[in-house]
Design a protein around this motif. Structure first.
Motif, PDB file in Angstrom:
ATOM      1  N   LEU A  18      -1.933   3.253 -18.094  1.00  0.00           N
ATOM      2  CA  LEU A  18      -1.610   1.877 -17.735  1.00  0.00           C
ATOM      3  C   LEU A  18      -2.389   0.891 -18.592  1.00  0.00           C
ATOM      4  N   ASP A  19      -1.907  -0.340 -18.640  1.00  0.00           N
ATOM      5  CA  ASP A  19      -2.661  -1.412 -19.277  1.00  0.00           C
ATOM      6  C   ASP A  19      -3.848  -1.783 -18.393  1.00  0.00           C
TER       7      ASP A  19
ATOM      8  N   MET B  65      -2.969   7.386 -11.537  1.00  0.00           N
ATOM      9  CA  MET B  65      -3.721   8.045 -10.476  1.00  0.00           C
ATOM     10  C   MET B  65      -4.798   7.127  -9.887  1.00  0.00           C
ATOM     11  N   HIS B  66      -5.401   6.276 -10.732  1.00  0.00           N
ATOM     12  CA  HIS B  66      -6.446   5.373 -10.239  1.00  0.00           C
ATOM     13  C   HIS B  66      -5.871   4.354  -9.261  1.00  0.00           C
ATOM     14  N   VAL B  67      -4.657   3.894  -9.523  1.00  0.00           N
ATOM     15  CA  VAL B  67      -3.975   2.999  -8.590  1.00  0.00           C
ATOM     16  C   VAL B  67      -3.678   3.737  -7.292  1.00  0.00           C
ATOM     17  N   THR B  68      -3.154   4.963  -7.439  1.00  0.00           N
ATOM     18  CA  THR B  68      -2.791   5.757  -6.262  1.00  0.00           C
ATOM     19  C   THR B  68      -3.994   6.051  -5.382  1.00  0.00           C
ATOM     20  N   GLU B  69      -5.112   6.452  -5.999  1.00  0.00           N
ATOM     21  CA  GLU B  69      -6.317   6.761  -5.222  1.00  0.00           C
ATOM     22  C   GLU B  69      -6.813   5.526  -4.459  1.00  0.00           C
ATOM     23  N   THR B  70      -6.797   4.381  -5.128  1.00  0.00           N
ATOM     24  CA  THR B  70      -7.249   3.147  -4.477  1.00  0.00           C
ATOM     25  C   THR B  70      -6.336   2.772  -3.320  1.00  0.00           C
ATOM     26  N   ALA B  71      -5.019   2.871  -3.543  1.00  0.00           N
ATOM     27  CA  ALA B  71      -4.051   2.522  -2.497  1.00  0.00           C
ATOM     28  C   ALA B  71      -4.150   3.478  -1.315  1.00  0.00           C
ATOM     29  N   ASP B  72      -4.337   4.778  -1.589  1.00  0.00           N
ATOM     30  CA  ASP B  72      -4.504   5.762  -0.513  1.00  0.00           C
ATOM     31  C   ASP B  72      -5.718   5.416   0.354  1.00  0.00           C
TER      32      ASP B  72
ATOM     33  N   LEU C 222       0.826  -1.206   0.000  1.00  0.00           N
ATOM     34  CA  LEU C 222       0.000   0.000   0.000  1.00  0.00           C
ATOM     35  C   LEU C 222       0.861   1.257   0.000  1.00  0.00           C
ATOM     36  N   ILE C 223       1.935   1.254   0.764  1.00  0.00           N
ATOM     37  CA  ILE C 223       2.835   2.416   0.801  1.00  0.00           C
ATOM     38  C   ILE C 223       3.446   2.669  -0.573  1.00  0.00           C
ATOM     39  N   VAL C 224       3.920   1.613  -1.212  1.00  0.00           N
ATOM     40  CA  VAL C 224       4.593   1.736  -2.503  1.00  0.00           C
ATOM     41  C   VAL C 224       3.654   2.299  -3.567  1.00  0.00           C
ATOM     42  N   ASN C 225       2.370   1.950  -3.484  1.00  0.00           N
ATOM     43  CA  ASN C 225       1.428   2.348  -4.534  1.00  0.00           C
ATOM     44  C   ASN C 225       0.591   3.574  -4.185  1.00  0.00           C
ATOM     45  N   ALA C 226       0.799   4.154  -3.017  1.00  0.00           N
ATOM     46  CA  ALA C 226      -0.003   5.312  -2.595  1.00  0.00           C
ATOM     47  C   ALA C 226       0.837   6.591  -2.635  1.00  0.00           C
ATOM     48  N   GLY C 227       0.117   7.713  -2.639  1.00  0.00           N
ATOM     49  CA  GLY C 227       0.759   8.999  -2.418  1.00  0.00           C
ATOM     50  C   GLY C 227       1.568   9.556  -3.565  1.00  0.00           C
ATOM     51  N   ARG C 228       1.328   9.082  -4.797  1.00  0.00           N
ATOM     52  CA  ARG C 228       2.094   9.591  -5.931  1.00  0.00           C
ATOM     53  C   ARG C 228       1.198  10.362  -6.884  1.00  0.00           C
ATOM     54  N   ASP C 229       1.725  11.440  -7.425  1.00  0.00           N
ATOM     55  CA  ASP C 229       0.992  12.291  -8.369  1.00  0.00           C
ATOM     56  C   ASP C 229       1.487  11.965  -9.777  1.00  0.00           C
TER      57      ASP C 229
ATOM     58  N   ARG D 131      -1.429  -4.775 -10.510  1.00  0.00           N
ATOM     59  CA  ARG D 131      -1.771  -4.083  -9.268  1.00  0.00           C
ATOM     60  C   ARG D 131      -3.280  -3.935  -9.094  1.00  0.00           C
ATOM     61  N   ILE D 132      -4.010  -3.976 -10.210  1.00  0.00           N
ATOM     62  CA  ILE D 132      -5.470  -3.877 -10.123  1.00  0.00           C
ATOM     63  C   ILE D 132      -6.022  -5.067  -9.343  1.00  0.00           C
ATOM     64  N   ASP D 133      -5.609  -6.271  -9.712  1.00  0.00           N
ATOM     65  CA  ASP D 133      -6.055  -7.467  -8.989  1.00  0.00           C
ATOM     66  C   ASP D 133      -5.537  -7.464  -7.560  1.00  0.00           C
ATOM     67  N   LEU D 134      -4.315  -6.972  -7.368  1.00  0.00           N
ATOM     68  CA  LEU D 134      -3.741  -6.906  -6.021  1.00  0.00           C
ATOM     69  C   LEU D 134      -4.605  -6.051  -5.104  1.00  0.00           C
ATOM     70  N   LEU D 135      -4.944  -4.848  -5.545  1.00  0.00           N
ATOM     71  CA  LEU D 135      -5.721  -3.923  -4.719  1.00  0.00           C
ATOM     72  C   LEU D 135      -7.159  -4.401  -4.551  1.00  0.00           C
ATOM     73  N   ASN D 136      -7.734  -4.969  -5.592  1.00  0.00           N
ATOM     74  CA  ASN D 136      -9.093  -5.508  -5.469  1.00  0.00           C
ATOM     75  C   ASN D 136      -9.132  -6.666  -4.476  1.00  0.00           C
ATOM     76  N   GLY D 137      -8.089  -7.482  -4.484  1.00  0.00           N
ATOM     77  CA  GLY D 137      -8.003  -8.571  -3.521  1.00  0.00           C
ATOM     78  C   GLY D 137      -7.916  -8.050  -2.101  1.00  0.00           C
ATOM     79  N   MET D 138      -7.154  -6.961  -1.892  1.00  0.00           N
ATOM     80  CA  MET D 138      -7.066  -6.353  -0.560  1.00  0.00           C
ATOM     81  C   MET D 138      -8.425  -5.817  -0.119  1.00  0.00           C
ATOM     82  N   SER D 139      -9.135  -5.172  -1.024  1.00  0.00           N
ATOM     83  CA  SER D 139     -10.461  -4.626  -0.693  1.00  0.00           C
ATOM     84  C   SER D 139     -11.398  -5.734  -0.228  1.00  0.00           C
ATOM     85  N   GLU D 140     -11.416  -6.838  -0.956  1.00  0.00           N
ATOM     86  CA  GLU D 140     -12.270  -7.968  -0.582  1.00  0.00           C
ATOM     87  C   GLU D 140     -11.827  -8.568   0.745  1.00  0.00           C
TER      88      GLU D 140
END
Length: 309
Positions: A188-189, A239-246, A176-183, A194-203
């Motif tokens: 992206l493809d 940004m979509h990755v960053t917002e989700t990770a934040d 979460l730290i690595v993927n958050a807080g970046r402008d 990371r999309i599946d990674l973050l969705n898995g964390m949400s679940e």
């Protein structure tokens, strides 16, 4: 001549009130040969009237003019060997305290009560439980009851998921730290891993909340993608990755705070079900607290590294 007792009248009224109050969402089947400590089964059906397969075992306690004190009602005394038996059941078990005078029903998850009162149940022969006056089935509807049954049915999954989170909290938080807080607005493809990674964390986080009987709906990557997808000409951007990770990092703080706050409450449960979890909590308690308070970030992420001697 045989005479009908008040206790029998209350029992009959309680069953009738239950049938009346759940008629729009479920049916109640009273057991002809009552299981030990179980009076019947409530089976839910879908909005079209078809049975959905979801059901819950119930123990019914009826009384007249149930007193409410400080937002709580008290159940009659229940034998602790009965409660231990409920805890062993594969199905969910709920206590229903029926106030036949006001024609409403207070409910509580019996297995949850067994978990949070494990120490008392171990040493006492009987116990009386407190139920929130907000946990009620009345003529206005039964949505809250059905939601609590849903959460209770998820308990085995939530227990396993919470154990995984406790053991893996360092790596989860590093991701979460690595993927958050970046402008950054790099395109992206759509199959970025990371999309599946973050969705898995949400679940996973949502399942972990169910362990504490909290229905906390978690947003995932596609929620944040939808907010600005058209504005970015239907592109997936960093940004979509960053917002989700934040967002998930903040939710992770709240979840860890709950784990820390309820550590003692559930210590007996973990002792009996997975001793490794309580050992891990003892070992990592201070670091977990620092993470929960937001004191670990990119500047000191190395303290999340773990070395085995």
């Amino acid at each position: 001549m045989p005479k009908r007792t008040n206790e029998h009248r209350v029992e009959t009224e309680s069953n009738n009130i239950l049938r009346e109050l759940i008629v729009s969402v479920a049916i109640f089947r009273e057991l002809s040969e009552k299981d030990y400590g179980v009076d019947g089964v409530i089976e839910f059906f879908n909005s079209d009237g078809s049975m959905c397969g979801a059901e819950v075992l119930v123990q019914i306690k009826g009384s007249r003019n149930v007193p409410v004190k400080k937002g709580l009602v008290k159940t009659p005394s229940i034998r602790t060997d009965t409660i231990r038996y409920w805890a062993q059941k594969k199905q969910s078990v709920f206590i229903l305290l029926v106030d036949v005078s006001r024609r409403l029903i207070y409910f509580e998850d019996a297995k949850y009560l067994a978990r949070v009162n494990a120490k008392k149940i171990q040493v006492q022969k009987t116990i009386s439980f407190s139920i929130s006056e907000g946990n009620v089935i009345d003529a206005q509807g039964n949505c809250a009851f059905r939601k609590e049954v849903f959460i209770s049915d998820k308990f085995d999954q939530s227990k396993a998921e919470l154990a995984k989170l406790i053991f893996g909290f360092r790596e989860i938080y590093k991701q979460l730290i690595v993927n958050a807080g970046r402008d950054c607005f790099m395109v992206l493809d759509h199959d970025d891993p990371r999309i599946d990674l973050l969705n898995g964390m949400s679940e996973s986080f949502q399942l972990c909340w169910y362990f504490f009987r909290v229905h906390a709906e978690m947003h995932d990557f596609y929620y944040f993608l939808k907010l600005s997808y058209e504005a970015w000409r239907c592109e997936v951007v960093e940004m979509h990755v960053t917002e989700t990770a934040d967002y998930l990092r903040e939710q992770f703080h709240y979840l860890l705070l709950m784990v820390i706050a309820r550590k003692n409450t559930y210590s007996m449960f973990w002792e009996e079900n997975d001793r490794k979890v309580i050992n891990r909590l003892d070992k990592d308690f201070d670091l977990m607290l620092e993470v929960a308070k937001g004191n670990v970030g990119f500047h000191n992420v190395e303290i999340l590294n773990e070395y085995f001697l």
